[in-house]
Design an enzyme around this catalytic site. Structure first.
Site, PDB file in Angstrom:
ATOM      1  N   TYR A 206       0.930  -1.275   0.107  1.00  0.00           N
ATOM      2  CA  TYR A 206      -0.005   0.081  -0.002  1.00  0.00           C
ATOM      3  C   TYR A 206       0.867   1.244   0.094  1.00  0.00           C
ATOM      4  O   TYR A 206       1.839   1.546   1.049  1.00  0.00           O
ATOM      5  CB  TYR A 206      -0.828   0.211   1.174  1.00  0.00           C
ATOM      6  CG  TYR A 206      -1.571   1.257   1.312  1.00  0.00           C
ATOM      7  CD1 TYR A 206      -2.510   1.698   0.407  1.00  0.00           C
ATOM      8  CD2 TYR A 206      -0.984   2.478   2.167  1.00  0.00           C
ATOM      9  CE1 TYR A 206      -3.090   2.951   0.297  1.00  0.00           C
ATOM     10  CE2 TYR A 206      -1.639   3.695   2.070  1.00  0.00           C
ATOM     11  CZ  TYR A 206      -2.618   3.739   1.154  1.00  0.00           C
ATOM     12  OH  TYR A 206      -3.245   5.133   0.974  1.00  0.00           O
ATOM     13  N   HIS A 255      -3.012   0.366   6.458  1.00  0.00           N
ATOM     14  CA  HIS A 255      -3.921   0.356   5.638  1.00  0.00           C
ATOM     15  C   HIS A 255      -4.624  -0.928   5.894  1.00  0.00           C
ATOM     16  O   HIS A 255      -5.523  -1.606   4.930  1.00  0.00           O
ATOM     17  CB  HIS A 255      -3.572   0.199   4.189  1.00  0.00           C
ATOM     18  CG  HIS A 255      -4.410   1.295   3.453  1.00  0.00           C
ATOM     19  ND1 HIS A 255      -5.418   0.603   2.394  1.00  0.00           N
ATOM     20  CD2 HIS A 255      -4.616   2.559   3.266  1.00  0.00           C
ATOM     21  CE1 HIS A 255      -6.212   1.578   1.879  1.00  0.00           C
ATOM     22  NE2 HIS A 255      -5.779   2.764   2.396  1.00  0.00           N
TER      23      HIS A 255
HETATM   24 MG    MG Z   1      -4.916   5.650   5.357  1.00  0.00          MG
END
Ligand code: MG
Length: 450
Positions: A206, A255
């Site tokens: 991410y 995330h």
């Molecule tokens: Mg975030």
């Protein structure tokens, strides 16, 4: 009109009365009545909503949804952010087909009543589509109120607590050195806080972009495996602390991608490197793990960009299980809800860190800045540098200078939308509306959280 006459007037208008504290008070049964107003001057005279427009635009190639509320006072309008980029056309429908007919003709100054009645209007509530639609209208109404009063919105919230808004930006790369170089560049620009993300070779990670050498239009399914990632991140922090010492605050976003117990391990492993905060170590579905995490590490925790409802964050705040509330304001119902949320967090020493990515429109960023300026418990603001096209479409974008965001002190939110310029950047349906998150899978093919 004196107070007694006003009360009697209210009772007549409502057709019902009760005795409260020795005074006869009216309980209006059905909306507001002009008759019930204590007096009329420019500030209390109803200002009718005459139209609501939904504007879809993508000046930075990210689908944005912006609401414009027009009023009966010539030239007086407000703007708000309703961006749910993955479902832009659904939010557009919610505003055009449902909220617009519900709100046209109402008093634009009844912000609280419009929020409450809109929030309850579909019976089923707390979903991202309706919340974004409500938020776009709500921000626009605060913008209108500020313009009408001739003051910036932060003044309506009680005035500034600080000169400007301290921010963080992102440094992402495919190697320790690449991330370190980007941190150094941001520090040189005046940033005191930097979020650091790094990809793991062969895996989608991410916030770190594609692997070196991968084609720009790479459409292969992305493979994600949590273990190599949770082993890598502490090494990245170790590298950066050796290089920069404590001269810069470091942040990281998990995330919600790892199983909860690996999230606990990662947060414990990062504690020694003194992160400013670690964001979203668990998904909203796993918030029960926060009480266990708190027993294991004193690493500051930020949580909440996927939250839609007070049910999700109230307990985390009141039980002192997080340190930063990090919601996406248009996802929660706009400034009216965010103001209440910030005030509640203040009493538990939870600081604000409103979500501020590319899929928050510049109007949404302006709203964040006004809240940040006026909230005693402001923590940090995620920021970005607006493109020339965004500045063209949104005159009055907040300015980023020496790591601080500055409001421009114009009445209202201080930002507008140029509809002609917006039309030059129509939204596209590609990338697709799921952002290919449905293609993010473990090596064995299992779909994973984004
Ligand atoms: Mg975030």
């Amino acid at each position: 009109m004196d107070r007694r006459s006003w009360i009697e007037n209210c009772a007549r208008a409502a057709g019902a009365a009760s005795i409260v504290g020795g005074l006869q008070l009216a309980l209006p049964r059905r909306g507001w009545s002009a008759e019930a107003q204590p007096k009329e001057n420019r500030d209390t005279k109803p200002l009718t909503i005459t139209d609501i427009k939904t504007i879809l635009t993508a000046p930075a190639k990210i689908r944005l949804v912006v609401v414009k509320v027009l009023t009966s006072e010539p030239g007086l309008h407000g703007v708000g952010c309703a961006t749910f980029t993955q479902r832009a056309r659904v939010v557009e429908t919610a505003i055009d087909r449902y909220l617009r007919p519900f709100l046209v003709g109402k008093n634009a100054l009844d912000i609280q009543d419009i929020f409450q009645s809109s929030y309850l209007s579909s019976y089923w509530r707390n979903g991202p589509v309706l919340n974004n639609a409500i938020s776009g209208v709500d921000m626009a109404l605060w913008d209108i109120l500020g313009k009408r009063a001739g003051v910036p919105v932060y003044q309506l919230f009680g005035g500034r607590c600080r000169k400007a808004v301290d921010t963080y930006r992102h440094a992402s790369g495919a190697s320790f050195e690449e991330v370190a170089d980007k941190v150094a560049a941001l520090v040189a620009e005046g940033q005191r806080h930097v979020r650091v993300q790094m990809s793991v070779e062969g895996l989608a990670t991410y916030g770190a972009g594609r692997q070196p050498g991968a084609p720009e239009d790479d459409r292969r399914p992305q493979v994600w495996d949590p273990k190599p990632y949770v082993l890598m991140v502490p090494k990245l922090f170790e590298h950066l602390r050796k290089k920069f010492g404590d001269k810069v605050e470091l942040l990281h976003d998990v995330h919600e991608r790892v199983p909860p117990i690996l999230g606990v391990q990662l947060v414990k492993d990062l504690e020694q490197f003194r992160p400013f905060f670690v964001e979203d170590p668990f998904s909203p579905e796993d918030i029960g793990y926060f009480k266990h995490l708190r027993q294991q590490a004193s690493t500051p925790i930020a949580m909440g960009e996927l939250f839609n409802s007070p049910h999700e964050w109230l307990g985390l705040v009141s039980d002192r299980l997080i340190d930063f509330i990090r919601v996406h304001i248009s996802q929660m119902g706009g400034l009216t809800m965010a103001k209440k949320m910030a005030a509640m967090c203040e009493f538990f020493s939870v600081r604000t860190a409103w979500h501020g990515p590319g899929d928050t429109s510049p109007v949404g960023h302006a709203a964040n800045v006004h809240l940040d300026l006026a909230a005693p418990n402001f923590g940090i603001q995620e920021a970005r540098v607006f493109t020339d096209a965004e500045r063209e479409v949104f005159p009055g974008c907040p300015e980023l200078k020496d790591g601080y965001l500055w409001a421009n002190d114009q009445p209202g939110l201080g930002i507008d939308i140029d509809e002609k310029a917006a039309a030059k950047y129509p939204i596209q349906d590609d990338p697709p509306f799921d952002f290919r998150w449905g293609e993010l899978r473990r090596a064995d093919g299992t779909v994973t959280k984004p």
